[in-house]
Design an enzyme around this catalytic site. Structure first.
Site, PDB file in Angstrom:
ATOM      1  N   GLU A  96       5.992  -2.378  -8.539  1.00  0.00           N
ATOM      2  CA  GLU A  96       5.253  -2.497  -7.155  1.00  0.00           C
ATOM      3  C   GLU A  96       3.737  -2.790  -7.630  1.00  0.00           C
ATOM      4  O   GLU A  96       3.193  -1.968  -7.932  1.00  0.00           O
ATOM      5  CB  GLU A  96       5.481  -1.184  -6.564  1.00  0.00           C
ATOM      6  CG  GLU A  96       6.783  -0.430  -6.282  1.00  0.00           C
ATOM      7  CD  GLU A  96       7.658  -1.349  -5.348  1.00  0.00           C
ATOM      8  OE1 GLU A  96       7.233  -2.226  -4.665  1.00  0.00           O
ATOM      9  OE2 GLU A  96       8.852  -1.119  -5.720  1.00  0.00           O
ATOM     10  N   CYS A 128      -2.405  -1.365  -1.135  1.00  0.00           N
ATOM     11  CA  CYS A 128      -1.805  -2.254  -1.353  1.00  0.00           C
ATOM     12  C   CYS A 128      -1.384  -3.285  -0.326  1.00  0.00           C
ATOM     13  O   CYS A 128      -1.444  -4.420  -0.266  1.00  0.00           O
ATOM     14  CB  CYS A 128      -0.604  -2.181  -2.314  1.00  0.00           C
ATOM     15  SG  CYS A 128       0.497  -0.844  -1.505  1.00  0.00           S
TER      16      CYS A 128
END
Ligand code: NAD
Length: 520
Positions: free
Chosen positions: A242, A276
């Site tokens: 990720e 993010c």
């Protein structure tokens, strides 16, 4: 195998980003200690996996209750270590982690259940296949600092309920939160060796990636993701990555501009811009560009920078080095002709919400991930150019489209390369425990959350049973002319182009499939 470039083991520190105060030091875990932890996890994992699923689900339920009871303590710890406002610590870390635990408790029974099937090829009519889900064994987890509870917790809880042991290396910037998380799990009945937290720096992470683990979950930057993927590749173990993002937010002329400005400002500047999936590049069609910039700048100007006091919206960035990178990206944009509103470096790690308009594609703020309170805004002609700019990035984490015309927004969503596209919202996917989250391109591989996140923690295993033990199989040895005719008949019967062709092979095929006789 040991890490190739070994930093000297040092302490890692819990620092208050608002004041710079070092309030706790932790010895960094050495290579040998990492190897020892993985060996302990391996020894303990079979007993954990052998428990009925219900026992592991109940451990998660106890953890959820404990975390709920200690939610204020946990939110205060997160705030002290990461600098985010208390409301964000509670909402984006504590409540989302409670949701993740509840999701794993509730869905694991269905997602991890075995299923039985009969294969589709009629030649295999006798087989009964059971697909089971087996835990990998020992899962290594390496996590970043920006959501210091949610990010390690979502992978850990899924891994544990599926029967794995977990060795977690949290960010060197937020070890205390992860250590407390591990304690709460152990107090809830997860054995010590099944849930281990190893404070440490990048070298500790490298040692874990190279240790005898069975799978690695990594969340962090693309640069580090490449290194851990290489380490996993050398050992041929899977990893889920990720990684970073440079999410586009496309604003169309039919958007509700007030809502779009509020949503993008919140998405970009919450967590001091260190998210993010934050919208980092606003892509605004010409017809509403100027009006939208005015609203964006007015909305951002209302944000209160600070931490702790009620009403403060934007906390400090995590470290000086991150502020330096943001400043360099901003300087590059200014030198290339951007217009800047709001930028101001405060004392310590504080940085005022900054809008960089008149951005162009070659600027660093458009090409790189910006990880702080800075929003780049670029003007485009129409939908087509908006999509082209949105996809002109090495990243593909998430995106947003802002429009009243949902059909049009959905069409655009379908053409954006990203793991998630929000319509008239941003960021919220990471708060959805039941919705898969992950990226494409350099934003990573694999998924966390949702059924897909649980399935990342298990291997599918097929048990293929022939319930007629004394029947040999028609394709076993005995390859005479008769056998060749049978096999050709079966090819015609099963894949023939016309009904006639299929029927021409039917009789011989059926005879072969039910025959118990074989020459060898
Ligand atoms: P980072 O890559 O610097 O560090 C992440 C973790 O990797 C830390 O625990 C660190 O100690 C460890 N590490 C460093 N070097 C290592 C090595 N050689 N081998 C193994 N481990 C090593 O990232 P960061 O600054 O902590 O986090 C910010 C980044 O994370 C941003 O790019 C952000 O977009 C990304 N992120 C992605 C997601 C997502 O869900 N996709 C979520 C949060 C953050």
């Amino acid at each position: 195998m040991r890490s190739e470039t070994r930093e000297l083991p040092t302490a890692v520190e819990s620092i208050d980003p608002a004041t710079g105060e070092v309030w706790r030091r932790w010895p960094a875990t050495s290579d040998d200690e990492v190897a020892g932890a993985v060996a302990r996890a391996r020894a303990a994992q079979p007993a954990w996996a052998a428990l009925p699923l219900g026992d592991r689900r109940r451990a998660l339920a106890r953890f959820r209750r404990r975390l709920f009871e200690r939610r204020d303590e946990m939110a205060a710890l997160i705030q002290r270590e990461s600098g985010k406002p208390a409301a964000e610590a509670m909402m984006a870390d504590v409540i989302t982690t409670l949701d993740a635990a509840r999701f794993c408790e509730r869905r694991s029974r269905q997602v991890l259940a075995s299923r039985t099937m009969i294969p589709g090829n009629i030649a295999l009519w006798r087989k009964r296949v059971t697909i089971t889900h087996e835990p990998y064994g020992v899962i290594g987890i390496i996590s970043p600092w920006n959501y210091p509870l949610l990010l390690p917790a979502s992978s850990t809880l899924a891994a544990l309920v599926a029967g794995n042991a977990v060795v977690l290396k949290p960010s060197e910037l937020t070890p205390a939160t992860a250590v407390r998380f591990g304690q709460l799990l152990r107090e809830s009945g997860v054995p010590d060796a099944v849930m281990q937290v190893l404070p440490g720096n990048g070298a500790t992470g490298a040692a874990l990636a190279q240790a005898e683990i069975d799978k690695l979950f990594f969340t962090g930057s693309a640069a580090t993701g490449r290194k851990v993927a290489e380490a996993c590749g050398r050992r041929l173990i899977p990893c889920a990555l990720e990684l970073g993002g440079s999410d586009p937010a496309i604003v169309l002329e039919d958007a509700d501009l007030e809502t779009a400005a509020s949503g993008i400002v919140w998405g970009r500047f919450s967590n001091a811009g260190q998210t993010c999936v934050a919208p980092k590049r606003a892509i605004v069609v010409d017809a509403v560009h100027d009006a939208f910039i005015t609203r964006l700048e007015a909305t951002a100007a209302k944000l209160v920078v600070g931490v702790g006091a009620a009403g403060s919206d934007v906390g400090p960035m995590i470290r000086t080095t991150q502020v330096d990178v943001l400043e360099a990206q901003l300087r590059d944009a200014q030198e290339r002709g951007a217009r800047v509103a709001g930028a101001a470096r405060g004392t310590g790690h504080f940085f005022a919400p900054t809008i960089v308009s008149n951005a162009s594609r070659e600027m660093r703020v458009m090409r790189e991930e910006t990880f702080g309170p800075l929003l780049a805004v670029i003007r485009v002609r129409d939908d087509e150019e908006a999509i082209a700019v949105a996809n002109d990035t090495p990243f593909g984490l998430s995106a947003s489209v802002w429009s009243r015309d949902l059909a049009r927004a959905r069409r655009i969503a379908g053409r954006i390369a990203a793991g998630t596209v929000h319509i008239n919202d941003a960021v919220s996917v990471v708060g959805m425990a039941d919705v898969p989250h992950g990226g494409v391109k350099e934003s990573g591989t694999g998924r966390v959350h949702g059924d897909a996140g649980l399935r990342e923690c298990v291997r599918e295993k097929a048990i293929v049973v022939d319930p007629f033990p004394s029947w040999r199989q028609p394709w076993w040895f005995g390859y005479g002319a008769e056998h060749a005719r049978n096999i050709d008949a079966f090819a015609r019967f099963w894949h023939g182009r016309s009904l006639f062709e299929r029927l021409s092979g039917a009789w011989r095929s059926l005879k072969m499939l039910v025959s118990r006789e074989r020459p060898i």
